[in-house]
Structure formats: C-alpha cells, structure tokens
Design an enzyme around this catalytic site. Structure first.
Site, PDB file in Angstrom:
ATOM      1  N   GLY A  68      -1.348   0.441  -4.692  1.00  0.00           N
ATOM      2  CA  GLY A  68      -2.444  -0.407  -4.228  1.00  0.00           C
ATOM      3  C   GLY A  68      -3.739   0.001  -4.881  1.00  0.00           C
ATOM      4  O   GLY A  68      -4.088   1.179  -4.870  1.00  0.00           O
TER       5      GLY A  68
ATOM      6  N   ASP B 123      12.956  -6.443 -19.516  1.00  0.00           N
ATOM      7  CA  ASP B 123      11.871  -6.425 -18.527  1.00  0.00           C
ATOM      8  C   ASP B 123      12.514  -6.196 -17.158  1.00  0.00           C
ATOM      9  O   ASP B 123      13.664  -6.555 -16.945  1.00  0.00           O
ATOM     10  CB  ASP B 123      11.081  -7.742 -18.557  1.00  0.00           C
ATOM     11  CG  ASP B 123       9.647  -7.561 -18.062  1.00  0.00           C
ATOM     12  OD1 ASP B 123       9.342  -6.494 -17.487  1.00  0.00           O
ATOM     13  OD2 ASP B 123       8.846  -8.489 -18.235  1.00  0.00           O
ATOM     14  N   ASP B 124      11.746  -5.582 -16.238  1.00  0.00           N
ATOM     15  CA  ASP B 124      12.341  -5.275 -14.928  1.00  0.00           C
ATOM     16  C   ASP B 124      12.497  -6.510 -14.057  1.00  0.00           C
ATOM     17  O   ASP B 124      13.396  -6.589 -13.238  1.00  0.00           O
ATOM     18  CB  ASP B 124      11.523  -4.194 -14.200  1.00  0.00           C
ATOM     19  CG  ASP B 124      10.072  -4.547 -14.124  1.00  0.00           C
ATOM     20  OD1 ASP B 124       9.715  -5.459 -13.369  1.00  0.00           O
ATOM     21  OD2 ASP B 124       9.275  -3.924 -14.859  1.00  0.00           O
TER      22      ASP B 124
ATOM     23  N   SER C 129       7.281   0.103 -16.544  1.00  0.00           N
ATOM     24  CA  SER C 129       8.318   0.108 -15.509  1.00  0.00           C
ATOM     25  C   SER C 129       9.689  -0.285 -16.034  1.00  0.00           C
ATOM     26  O   SER C 129      10.689  -0.100 -15.353  1.00  0.00           O
ATOM     27  CB  SER C 129       7.912  -0.812 -14.351  1.00  0.00           C
ATOM     28  OG  SER C 129       7.624  -2.090 -14.859  1.00  0.00           O
TER      29      SER C 129
ATOM     30  N   TYR D 293      10.845  -1.901  -9.389  1.00  0.00           N
ATOM     31  CA  TYR D 293       9.503  -2.009  -9.973  1.00  0.00           C
ATOM     32  C   TYR D 293       8.442  -1.121  -9.336  1.00  0.00           C
ATOM     33  O   TYR D 293       7.648  -0.496 -10.036  1.00  0.00           O
ATOM     34  CB  TYR D 293       9.080  -3.484  -9.874  1.00  0.00           C
ATOM     35  CG  TYR D 293       7.668  -3.793 -10.296  1.00  0.00           C
ATOM     36  CD1 TYR D 293       7.325  -3.922 -11.639  1.00  0.00           C
ATOM     37  CD2 TYR D 293       6.666  -3.977  -9.346  1.00  0.00           C
ATOM     38  CE1 TYR D 293       6.029  -4.222 -12.022  1.00  0.00           C
ATOM     39  CE2 TYR D 293       5.363  -4.280  -9.728  1.00  0.00           C
ATOM     40  CZ  TYR D 293       5.053  -4.399 -11.061  1.00  0.00           C
ATOM     41  OH  TYR D 293       3.782  -4.691 -11.445  1.00  0.00           O
TER      42      TYR D 293
ATOM     43  N   ASN E  97       1.998   0.548   5.738  1.00  0.00           N
ATOM     44  CA  ASN E  97       2.546  -0.054   4.525  1.00  0.00           C
ATOM     45  C   ASN E  97       3.588  -1.059   4.966  1.00  0.00           C
ATOM     46  O   ASN E  97       4.552  -0.695   5.633  1.00  0.00           O
ATOM     47  CB  ASN E  97       3.195   1.032   3.652  1.00  0.00           C
ATOM     48  CG  ASN E  97       3.853   0.457   2.409  1.00  0.00           C
ATOM     49  OD1 ASN E  97       3.469  -0.617   1.947  1.00  0.00           O
ATOM     50  ND2 ASN E  97       4.829   1.165   1.878  1.00  0.00           N
ATOM     51  N   GLY E  98       3.397  -2.338   4.606  1.00  0.00           N
ATOM     52  CA  GLY E  98       4.365  -3.364   4.999  1.00  0.00           C
ATOM     53  C   GLY E  98       3.669  -4.594   5.516  1.00  0.00           C
ATOM     54  O   GLY E  98       2.466  -4.777   5.309  1.00  0.00           O
TER      55      GLY E  98
ATOM     56  N   CYS F 263       0.782  -1.227   0.000  1.00  0.00           N
ATOM     57  CA  CYS F 263       0.000   0.000   0.000  1.00  0.00           C
ATOM     58  C   CYS F 263       0.819   1.285   0.000  1.00  0.00           C
ATOM     59  O   CYS F 263       2.035   1.262   0.028  1.00  0.00           O
ATOM     60  CB  CYS F 263      -0.935   0.040   1.183  1.00  0.00           C
ATOM     61  SG  CYS F 263      -0.081  -0.179   2.703  1.00  0.00           S
TER      62      CYS F 263
END
Ligand code: SF4
Length: 494
Positions: free
Chosen positions: A48, A367-368, A305, A264, A123-124, A22
């Site tokens: 999110g 690509d990342d 990304s 990313y 967040n986490g 988030c």
C-alpha cells in the site's frame, strides 16, 4: 495529554493495475517498538502506497502519526517517530478500497474512550460493513471515517461481554469478508484473521523477547525477528506482558488464502502457510510451460513480479531466460497522466526493452496476470519496437474474470480485460502471436498448500466466480454485474 500529528497533502494518483488494500505491522514488548515498526512498514510498502501511520504506546499513552504518501514521506521528519517511542507500536500502510481517499481513513485508526484507547489496523474488506454501519447509525453510533474498519470498534464497544477479549470475539463474529486485524491497547497487542484466512498475518519473536505481528514474513526478517506461526483462520492471538495466548473466536473455518498473494502481491522472500512465494511462482512458470508450450528463442519476464515464473518457464521448456526488459529502479509509481499519449510514455519510463537481446528473436513473454490489458499492450509494443520477431504471451495465472470483495480494488467486471473478451479477442487486441494462461488446477498444484480444504486452500474466486463466503451487501451488485457477462470460463489459450 496525547497528541496526534498528521501529514496532509494530495495523495498521488496511480495507474491502477491490482492493488492490495494494505499491510500491518505491530510490536509488543521491545524498547525500540516504534523504530522497528517503521522498518517493518518499509518492508511492507509494496502492499500500500496511499498512506501510512504508526501508533506508539508511549509513557504518555497511545500517540499517533499518520498521513498520505509513502512511509519515507510520512515519517520524513525524525521527530515524527521520536514522539512515538515506547515499548509497543502498531503501524499500517494503506491502499484504499472501501471508504475512499480521505485522511480520516488512514490507519491505524485511534479511538479514545474515558477508560482506554484502542488503535486498529486492518488488511482486507468487510462484505457486510455497509449494513452493519446502517444498523449502528440507526442506533445512534457516530462514525469518524468512511472506512469499513471502523465498524469493528463500534461492535467491540457495544458488546455486553465483561472482558475486552470477550467483546472482541463478539465483534469478530459479526463482521464478514476478508480481514486480518491488528489491535493495540495499553494492555496488549491482538491479532485476528477471518474464518477463511484470505489475508496473511504472521507472528514472530524478537531477540529482546518481544513479539511482532505483521502481514508478511519478509518484514519479520527485516527486523531480526524469528518466525513463530501463521495466524490461522478464525484465530485470535493475545500478546500482553504475561505472554502470548492463542485462542479462537470461531472454529467454523475453511482455509481460502487469496491466490493473488502468491501470484502478485506478496514479496518473493515471504512465506505464506509454509510456502515460499518465489518457489510457488517458479512452479507456476514450470506448469505454464507444460500447459502452454511454444517454440521460441528466449524467455523474457516482466519485471519484477513475473521474474520467478519466467525462470520456471525457462527451466521447464529448456528455452534460455534473457533480460529482455529492464525496470527503472527510480520510478516507483506510474502516475495518472492527463492524456493517453502521456500515460503510454509513463509506462515506457518505467520499463524498457533491450534491443540487443530481443531484436530478431521469437520471445515467450511471461507476465503474472492481466488485469485491464493496457500495460500488456504497451509491453508487447515495446518488444516489437525493439525488433522482436514474434511475441508469445504466457500468463502465470488464470484469466481474471470476476470481481474481488475481500480486499482488492477490482469490484466490477467492467475493469477486467478477460471478463469482457474471449482469449482470441484478447490475443488480437494485444497484438501477440499467441496467448496462453495457467489453468486453475495448475495454479492450485503449483502453490501446493498442505491442506484438504477445497481449491487447495486457495481463494480462486477471481478466476471462477465461486466465492468462499456469501457476499452480503455486494450480492445484488454482483448479480447485476454477472447478468452482462458472456464469457467461456474454461478458455485459457488462443
Ligand atoms: S477474489 Fe481474487 S483477489 Fe479476491 S481474495 Fe479471492 S483470489 Fe484474492
């Protein structure tokens, strides 16, 4: 009497690749706090999309509006924001990892007590939430949600410390794992980051003199705030009408920023601990060109990304960058489709190849990262269907081989392509002409955080299995997972 309004309805399902838990955004001391928070959440929407919410400090006390969906969907009615107007607010956008998809888990969580009200955004992911919750329930605690976040509030309220700051410090010292917390009361806005600083959190100042606490610097810019500082590992920031105080709940810290933020998650225009995300990705691309060179006609990046890394690869290799893949601007999410054929079509709706660019060409596709491998298979096929002669896949991060327990939704090796296949097996399954990944050392050097902490101040557990903290409740689960794993961690090309 404060009211709460919710937006209910089915949450959209996505084809998950990698999802951040988030983003948080809080304002203290500005008459447009709710509106600024709404704007800030739009800027953090990439972190999110499952749900969003804002708690406003209004003249009638803390009020909340929240629901499933994007910020624009949850706050579609002007009244939903108007009722939150006041001089402080706290907002959150959520992607669920711990706790699952129920309305009670949409944040900010709002707790009402006889003497106060407290809003909490996180967040986490807490690694010891399950055992703490079991202990708290055994002692009579009653939880409203299944989110790991709620544990913190129970610990705050049970602390015998005489002040709120004292209670908060006591609680923060009991939770483990990855956390960036923002907390709003009627007296202040508080911000705290775990002892490793896994998740970014920054503080900025508004032209009005008010303060902003949020997950990324891009959100500061969006609301016209000036960057002040990154909240450091173990730090507790208190913002009240008396001003801003920087304090610590612990000094036992060691920086280990989630490297996936640079690879990313974070927006390219954000800065984390002084490093611009776009420039870090560009360096990853340059280093990838050095480590995994190939003779080819054009470099193509996977939008969006991977574009910075693709640019870096092109600059370093001298191979021209071309727009071989384009992304639809209007298909924001790829919904889970009932059959594999429909699922594949939805990837094609989102991305398409440009035949005039790729036909007959030897392509370096950048690509990342590769998570489950399903999207990469589609992309390679897209390019080959459009006439590409050769596709050489280069990944601007090391192979993802281990689960994450600090706030990313991959908690089992079963879901990870590189955990279950050698690089040559992956090359064969993807149908590419060659495959190469960035090394862990290359990643650390490209980000280049100014620190003496191990791994260049990054968490690289996804790639190495070396977790910066004990995993607490997840330890037995990880041992079981790893007992099935038979991979060569150092292997990066085929
Ligand atoms: S394990 Fe991976 S995703 Fe999780 S915090 Fe570490 S680097 Fe980030």
């Amino acid at each position: 009497m404060p009211t709460e309004v919710t937006t209910t309805g089915p949450a959209p399902e996505e084809i998950k690749s990698l999802n951040e838990e988030c983003g948080v955004f809080g304002v203290w001391g500005d008459p447009h706090a709710a509106e600024l928070t709404h704007l800030g959440l739009h800027t953090l929407q990439h972190r999110g999309q499952e749900g969003a919410g804002i708690v406003g400090k209004t003249p009638e006390g803390l009020r909340r509006h929240y629901g499933f969906g994007l910020v624009a969907e949850v706050f579609a009615q002007p009244a939903s924001l108007q009722q939150l107007r006041g001089d402080a607010a706290l907002g959150h956008v959520r992607y669920a990892t711990a706790g699952g998809r129920i309305l009670e888990n949409i944040q900010p969580l709002l707790f009402r007590f006889t003497d106060s009200a407290i809003a909490l955004a996180h967040n986490g992911n807490l690694t010891n939430a399950a055992s703490l919750r079991a202990q708290l329930e055994a002692n009579g605690a009653i939880f409203q949600s299944t989110s790991d976040t709620e544990v913190l509030m129970h610990l705050v309220r049970r602390s015998p410390a005489p002040t709120f700051i004292g209670q908060l410090k006591a609680a923060l010292n009991q939770v483990h794992g990855g956390f960036a917390f923002a907390i709003l009361t009627e007296s202040g806005l508080y911000a705290a980051v775990d002892p490793n600083g896994f998740r970014p959190l920054v503080v900025g100042q508004l032209p009005s003199g008010g303060y902003v606490v949020c997950s990324e610097t891009a959100a500061l810019v969006a609301v016209g705030a000036t960057f002040c500082f990154d909240v450091e590992p173990g730090e507790l920031v208190e913002i009240t009408d008396a001003g801003l105080v920087r304090d610590h709940f612990t000094t036992q810290t060691q920086l280990a920023v989630c490297s996936m933020e640079f690879i990313y998650f974070a927006r390219p225009d954000s800065e984390i601990h002084g490093v611009n995300v776009h420039l870090a990705r560009e360096k990853m691309g340059r280093r990838l060109a050095q480590e995994q060179p190939i003779d080819a006609d054009i470099v193509v990046g996977v939008p969006n990304s991977s574009l910075s890394a693709a640019l870096g690869y092109a600059q370093e290799s001298g191979i021209p960058y071309e727009l071989g893949l384009v992304k639809s601007q209007y298909i924001a999410r790829t919904f889970i489709q009932p059959t594999q054929a429909l699922r594949e079509r939805s990837v094609r709706l989102k991305l398409s190849a440009v035949p005039a660019v790729v036909a007959g060409k030897r392509i370096v596709l950048i690509d990342d990262s590769i998570v489950r491998g399903t999207t990469a298979i589609q992309l390679v096929q897209l390019l080959k269907d459009a006439g590409a002669k050769e596709v050489h896949l280069r990944i601007a991060s090391p192979p993802l081989r281990f689960p994450c327990f600090y706030g990313i939704d991959i908690q089992t090796t079963k879901e990870l392509f590189a955990a279950n296949h050698s690089v040559s097996q992956m090359k064969a399954i993807l149908g590419v002409d060659s495959l190469g990944f960035l090394s862990v050392a290359g990643l650390e050097a490209s980000v280049g955080l100014k620190t003496t902490a191990p791994n260049g101040g990054l968490c690289v557990a996804y790639f190495t299995g070396e977790y910066p903290t004990p995993l607490d409740d997840y330890e037995p689960h990880l041992s079981e997972e790893l007992s099935h794993l038979a991979i060569n961690i150092g292997e990066v090309s085929a």
